[in-house]
Scaffold this active site. Structure first.
Site, PDB file in Angstrom:
ATOM      1  N   ASP A 165      -5.084   3.361  -1.701  1.00 17.64           N
ATOM      2  CA  ASP A 165      -6.089   3.735  -0.710  1.00 17.64           C
ATOM      3  C   ASP A 165      -6.639   5.135  -0.953  1.00 17.64           C
ATOM      4  OD1 ASP A 165      -6.172   1.482   1.185  1.00 17.64           O
ATOM      5  OD2 ASP A 165      -4.045   1.941   1.450  1.00 17.64           O
ATOM      6  N   HIS A 175      -8.758   0.724  -3.472  1.00 21.91           N
ATOM      7  CA  HIS A 175      -9.597   0.569  -2.281  1.00 21.91           C
ATOM      8  C   HIS A 175     -10.275   1.907  -1.986  1.00 21.91           C
ATOM      9  CE1 HIS A 175      -9.562  -0.264   2.381  1.00 21.91           C
ATOM     10  NE2 HIS A 175     -10.785  -0.184   1.878  1.00 21.91           N
ATOM     11  N   SER A 218       0.845  -1.200   0.000  1.00 20.88           N
ATOM     12  CA  SER A 218       0.000   0.000   0.000  1.00 20.88           C
ATOM     13  C   SER A 218       0.878   1.247   0.000  1.00 20.88           C
ATOM     14  CB  SER A 218      -0.895   0.016   1.247  1.00 20.88           C
ATOM     15  OG  SER A 218      -1.406   1.315   1.416  1.00 20.88           O
ATOM     16  N   HIS A 238      -1.575  -1.560  -4.012  1.00 20.78           N
ATOM     17  CA  HIS A 238      -2.820  -1.238  -3.310  1.00 20.78           C
ATOM     18  C   HIS A 238      -2.930   0.279  -3.158  1.00 20.78           C
ATOM     19  CE1 HIS A 238      -6.151  -2.230  -0.573  1.00 20.78           C
ATOM     20  NE2 HIS A 238      -5.719  -1.226   0.181  1.00 20.78           N
ATOM     21  N   ASP A 294      -6.483  -6.494   4.821  1.00 24.24           N
ATOM     22  CA  ASP A 294      -5.933  -5.147   4.696  1.00 24.24           C
ATOM     23  C   ASP A 294      -5.832  -4.466   6.054  1.00 24.24           C
ATOM     24  OD1 ASP A 294      -5.109  -2.685   3.847  1.00 24.24           O
ATOM     25  OD2 ASP A 294      -7.015  -2.110   2.932  1.00 24.24           O
TER      26      ASP A 294
HETATM   27  C1  DX5 Z   1      -6.070   1.378   5.994  1.00 22.60           C
HETATM   28  C2  DX5 Z   1      -5.673   1.101   4.576  1.00 22.60           C
HETATM   29  C3  DX5 Z   1      -4.556   0.122   4.442  1.00 22.60           C
HETATM   30  C4  DX5 Z   1      -3.247   0.624   5.019  1.00 22.60           C
HETATM   31  C5  DX5 Z   1      -2.425  -0.574   5.380  1.00 22.60           C
HETATM   32  O1  DX5 Z   1      -7.230   2.102   6.007  1.00 22.60           O
HETATM   33  O2  DX5 Z   1      -6.778   0.576   3.866  1.00 22.60           O
HETATM   34  O3  DX5 Z   1      -4.398  -0.285   3.105  1.00 22.60           O
HETATM   35  O4  DX5 Z   1      -2.522   1.422   4.131  1.00 22.60           O
HETATM   36  O5  DX5 Z   1      -1.302  -0.142   6.069  1.00 22.60           O
HETATM   37  P1  DX5 Z   1      -0.622  -1.062   7.189  1.00 22.60           P
HETATM   38  O6  DX5 Z   1      -0.164  -2.314   6.507  1.00 22.60           O
HETATM   39  O7  DX5 Z   1       0.510  -0.208   7.670  1.00 22.60           O
HETATM   40  O8  DX5 Z   1      -1.646  -1.334   8.235  1.00 22.60           O
HETATM   41 ZN    ZN Z   2      -6.523  -0.370   1.907  1.00 29.14          ZN
END
Ligand code: DX5
Ligand code: ZN
Length: 230
Positions: free
Chosen positions: A41, A72, A11, A39, A179
């Protein structure tokens, strides 16, 4: 049979994505480290408190990588923006169960444009809430949130791993993505529960050896290395 490796989706929320140099390097690094998807966000400051980026960055990233784009959408009324992300080149578009007025209609809007459909559930949403959509075959991928949506670097919420097994029990074919809050420590349990795709921000981008970390998240073992030579 060789145990199947899970796919890994770094991400980019975990990096300074507005800095072109940093973004280019991150995209090149994850591709070299054999990540499978990027990914992305998207946060609107309404469905979640924070804001991140929109389709313009996705469009820019489409030109910079061959990896699949896993978008996402953490936004209210996702119907209003789906077309923008289709045009930007998304391969998978995930919407939140909690953000949709008519889940079926929203999923159809995505699949009608030949993009894979993802349906995300926040930690407080029980799996049974999405059973009908799974039964109807409207969902290509379920995204189980391991943290409250909205930021990276949060701790994994216990009980989220078990949701993976619950979904697998309900549906043998759907892809399951986890996620948020994934670490090298809890990844083994997530794989055991039947996850197919692991999203990771902090664990990947804070690691000293990205390639090794991605391999570990995938569940790659000596067994895979040796059998590859057959
Ligand atoms: C949270 C996001 C995730 C986040 C994951 O709302 O949807 O995709 O970036 O980051 P980590 O792996 O650091 O929890
Ligand atoms: Zn995410």
């Amino acid at each position: 049979m060789t145990p199947k490796l899970v796919k890994v989706a770094p991400s980019i929320l975990a990096i300074d994505y507005n800095n072109d140099e940093i973004l280019d390097k991150a995209l090149a690094d994850i591709e070299k480290a054999k990540a499978n998807l990027v990914h992305l966000d998207v946060m609107d400051g309404k469905f979640v408190k924070n804001t991140s980026f929109d389709h313009k960055l996705v469009d820019k990233i489409r030109d910079k990588t061959n990896l699949l784009l896993d978008v996402h959408l953490m936004v209210e009324n996702p119907d209003n923006v789906i077309d923008d992300y289709v045009k930007a080149g998304a391969d998978i578009i995930t919407v939140h169960y909690e953000a949709c007025k008519d889940v079926e209609k929203t999923l159809k809007k995505i699949s009608d444009q030949n993009v894979l459909t993802g349906l995300a559930i926040s930690p407080k949403t029980p799996v049974l809430k999405i059973k009908d959509y799974l039964d109807a075959g409207n969902v290509d991928m379920v995204v189980v949130m391991g943290v409250k949506p909205g930021a990276c670097g949060q701790a994994f919420i216990p009980g989220s791993a078990e949701k993976i097994a619950e979904i697998r029990e309900l549906n043998k074919k759907v892809y399951i993505e986890i996620d948020g809050g994934v670490t090298l420590k809890n990844a083994k349990l997530l794989r055991k529960m039947g996850v197919n795709i692991i999203v990771s921000g902090s664990t990947i981008f804070k690691s000293e050896n990205m390639k090794k970390t991605i391999q570990q998240l995938k569940g790659k073992s000596l067994f895979h290395k040796i059998l590859k030579r057959f």
